[in-house]
Design a protein around this motif. Sequence first.
Motif, mmCIF file in Angstrom:
data_model
loop_
_atom_site.group_PDB
_atom_site.id
_atom_site.type_symbol
_atom_site.label_atom_id
_atom_site.label_comp_id
_atom_site.label_asym_id
_atom_site.label_seq_id
_atom_site.Cartn_x
_atom_site.Cartn_y
_atom_site.Cartn_z
ATOM 1 N N GLU A 1 -1.983 3.305 -4.704
ATOM 2 C CA GLU A 1 -3.253 2.586 -4.886
ATOM 3 C C GLU A 1 -3.047 1.070 -4.896
ATOM 4 N N VAL A 2 -1.863 0.625 -5.365
ATOM 5 C CA VAL A 2 -1.533 -0.811 -5.331
ATOM 6 C C VAL A 2 -1.276 -1.244 -3.881
ATOM 7 N N GLN A 3 -0.548 -0.413 -3.140
ATOM 8 C CA GLN A 3 -0.317 -0.702 -1.722
ATOM 9 C C GLN A 3 -1.644 -0.883 -0.974
ATOM 10 N N TYR A 4 -2.550 0.068 -1.216
ATOM 11 C CA TYR A 4 -3.833 0.079 -0.498
ATOM 12 C C TYR A 4 -4.668 -1.157 -0.824
ATOM 13 N N LYS A 5 -4.743 -1.497 -2.103
ATOM 14 C CA LYS A 5 -5.535 -2.653 -2.528
ATOM 15 C C LYS A 5 -4.956 -3.948 -1.956
ATOM 16 N N ALA A 6 -3.616 -4.098 -2.008
ATOM 17 C CA ALA A 6 -2.964 -5.310 -1.501
ATOM 18 C C ALA A 6 -3.101 -5.431 0.018
ATOM 19 N N LYS B 1 -1.568 -15.480 -1.713
ATOM 20 C CA LYS B 1 -1.417 -15.421 -3.168
ATOM 21 C C LYS B 1 -2.101 -14.197 -3.767
ATOM 22 N N GLU B 2 -3.294 -13.873 -3.249
ATOM 23 C CA GLU B 2 -4.037 -12.720 -3.781
ATOM 24 C C GLU B 2 -3.268 -11.424 -3.544
ATOM 25 N N VAL B 3 -2.679 -11.304 -2.357
ATOM 26 C CA VAL B 3 -1.873 -10.117 -2.041
ATOM 27 C C VAL B 3 -0.714 -10.006 -3.027
ATOM 28 N N HIS B 4 -0.033 -11.128 -3.247
ATOM 29 C CA HIS B 4 1.132 -11.129 -4.137
ATOM 30 C C HIS B 4 0.740 -10.765 -5.570
ATOM 31 N N GLN B 5 -0.387 -11.312 -6.015
ATOM 32 C CA GLN B 5 -0.841 -11.022 -7.385
ATOM 33 C C GLN B 5 -1.169 -9.543 -7.557
ATOM 34 N N THR B 6 -1.793 -8.960 -6.539
ATOM 35 C CA THR B 6 -2.116 -7.534 -6.594
ATOM 36 C C THR B 6 -0.847 -6.690 -6.622
ATOM 37 N N LEU B 7 0.114 -7.043 -5.781
ATOM 38 C CA LEU B 7 1.370 -6.299 -5.750
ATOM 39 C C LEU B 7 2.097 -6.388 -7.098
ATOM 40 N N THR C 1 0.909 -6.426 -9.972
ATOM 41 C CA THR C 1 0.327 -5.544 -10.993
ATOM 42 C C THR C 1 1.018 -4.192 -11.026
ATOM 43 N N GLY C 2 1.726 -3.865 -9.958
ATOM 44 C CA GLY C 2 2.424 -2.571 -9.911
ATOM 45 C C GLY C 2 3.905 -2.668 -10.180
ATOM 46 N N PHE C 3 4.409 -3.878 -10.475
ATOM 47 C CA PHE C 3 5.855 -4.045 -10.651
ATOM 48 C C PHE C 3 6.406 -3.206 -11.794
ATOM 49 N N ASP C 4 5.608 -3.016 -12.858
ATOM 50 C CA ASP C 4 6.109 -2.232 -13.986
ATOM 51 C C ASP C 4 6.273 -0.760 -13.630
ATOM 52 N N TYR D 1 2.209 0.351 12.764
ATOM 53 C CA TYR D 1 3.337 0.129 11.858
ATOM 54 C C TYR D 1 3.211 -1.282 11.287
ATOM 55 N N VAL D 2 3.158 -1.398 9.954
ATOM 56 C CA VAL D 2 2.947 -2.698 9.301
ATOM 57 C C VAL D 2 4.316 -3.291 8.954
ATOM 58 N N ASN D 3 4.968 -3.885 9.938
ATOM 59 C CA ASN D 3 6.322 -4.416 9.781
ATOM 60 C C ASN D 3 6.319 -5.626 8.845
ATOM 61 N N GLY D 4 7.185 -5.606 7.835
ATOM 62 C CA GLY D 4 7.235 -6.687 6.862
ATOM 63 C C GLY D 4 6.592 -6.323 5.542
ATOM 64 N N PHE D 5 6.032 -5.093 5.461
ATOM 65 C CA PHE D 5 5.339 -4.655 4.246
ATOM 66 C C PHE D 5 5.971 -3.380 3.693
ATOM 67 N N SER D 6 7.297 -3.247 3.861
ATOM 68 C CA SER D 6 8.002 -2.105 3.291
ATOM 69 C C SER D 6 7.845 -2.122 1.777
ATOM 70 N N THR D 7 7.526 -0.971 1.180
ATOM 71 C CA THR D 7 7.240 -0.946 -0.256
ATOM 72 C C THR D 7 7.377 0.454 -0.831
ATOM 73 N N SER D 8 7.671 0.501 -2.136
ATOM 74 C CA SER D 8 7.669 1.783 -2.855
ATOM 75 C C SER D 8 6.746 1.700 -4.067
ATOM 76 N N LEU D 9 5.822 0.746 -4.063
ATOM 77 C CA LEU D 9 4.857 0.598 -5.154
ATOM 78 C C LEU D 9 3.870 1.762 -5.145
ATOM 79 N N PRO D 10 3.162 1.993 -6.247
ATOM 80 C CA PRO D 10 2.152 3.056 -6.262
ATOM 81 C C PRO D 10 1.174 2.910 -5.101
#
Length: 621
Positions: free
Chosen positions: A317-322, A247-253, A255-258, A306-315
Amino acid sequence: MFQKYDVIVVGAGHAGCEAAHAAAKMGSKVLLCTMNMNTIAQMSCNPAMGGVAKGQIVREIDALGGMSGIISDRSMIQFRMLNRSKGPAMWSPRTQNDRMRFAEEWRMALEHTPNVDFWQEMITGILVKDGKVRGVRTGIGIEIEANAVVLTNGTFLNGIIHIGEKQFGGGRTGEAAAKGITEQLVQLGFEAGRMKTGTPPRVDGRSLDYSKMEEQLGDENPEKFSYLDITEPLKNQKSCWITYTNKEVHQTLETGFDRSPMFNGRIQGLGPRYCPSIEDKINRFAERERHQIFVEPEGWNTVEIYVNGFSTSLPEEVQYKALRQIPGFENAKMFRPGYAIEYDFFPPTQLHLTLETQLIENLYFAGQINGTTGYEEAASQGLIAGINASLKIQEKDPFLLQRSDAYIGVLIDDLINKGTEEPYRMFTSRAEFRLLLRQDNADLRLTDKGYQIGLADEVRMNAMQDKKSKTSHLINDLKQKKWTPDEVNPTLEALGTATIQEKTTIEKLLKRPQIGIQELKTSNKDFDHYLSKYSKEVLEQAEIQIKYQSYLEKEQQMVQKLSNMENFRIPHKFDYLALSALSAEGRQKLNKIRPETLGQASRISGVSPADLSILTVYLGK
């Protein structure tokens, strides 16, 4: 400066490498053009080959004489046969690979293939005269002539990389996008579209705590992709690991949705449905409290993960924190952030089944340019395009695989007849004859076909014929050999299956789901000794053919019925628009795709059974 080539291949990814190798091995003089000689056969995404349905494709490429299976075997660090608990139609080989060795092995294989030349430069256009491709034009204005051209541009055509609110041109991180080709093809009358794919961040394996993860070991007795016995089985393997978001990971991610390019409209292309980004997973599956993360090493001698399952284009700093909120990643150091990439593709309904374009003669498309995703899907298209380009300029019949021949046949038939609006990925469920199209029998299905066109060599052909002959001999023996109740009943009781009251053939016993050859081997020393002269592959093949005999026969009957339609050819210039009895949609779709057979016409979306009946009557006249 340049001679005239038989085939020029543009792009040296998985599709381009297979295309160049196949055409050259079949006698064509080939030029392989790439923007960077150091990234030939780069594994741009995860360092792995195969998997569900994809493993079957790699086996098929190998059986035909391609190289992906051999390269995977030479560079693998782990092997797993997926879905062993299910039936053999679902068994799917998968290798974890050393990313650097994979690319190095492909480059060495191509450099040692006679007839392959290389040129490092961006290709910005093709040369066309009288509706026929004549060569390519490079970024510095050099014109190189050829009889055929295969475009395998991957994600480079007008590629744009997205990380949060940042965006910049590129075909891969650190590499420039390809300009000019899309614009020219559109001017020539081709329809183009946009797609997107993504990749996860890479991290430093030394900064991870594996004690908080589940270890994922390779198979105890690792197998190989290739049917050729030219590489040693793996003696040591590297583990992969599994952990989960929370849940914490999801909440952090969130924050970057906008600032996510996927959610704020900056990305127009559709992404892969079956390999979504982590933000897409959280958005689409809001009810899930966690998602699986596969932690995959990138090679024997590197710490990169390689972190398979964590493909992302979020900022970033959000990636790193999550990331640091995932169990085992609390102290993770990031090598580079994940990103999304948007690129041009050309709807594959504009192609013939040979992968030659309908608009420009001797021009072929293969790989992600056709709207597919995945190394294996790309490699198989490259193989078919390279084969057919070589055959065409040699004035020989085209090489086509039916849906009942191979997963490769299913893939190409789906692309040409149905098209795709999102990156196409192969699944076993797409194949209606998947019991026939198993990974274990790809050589029995395809090696003779590869040999006939001059791609598979005599060594492959002899190995296949030996396997086929020994399998047939063993099955015949098992039909003759009988065991008495005293010999086999103790084993049957131990396995929880009914005992026998009279002498019974081993073949009949093997039809029982509870009994396999291995169980019978351990129960009878003489039988074990008799079987010792057969390889594991022959034993497995014989058992599958015996157990599934009735099902295989039913599928073969279905294939025979459909083959009658496949053999009913349609003249290429048939005037569908003049056939007023057809439905409006049927006329439009048939005129656009221009199927080569009645069977192909039957699989086009929008062509009704009534349209098919009308077409059959007119063709019969």
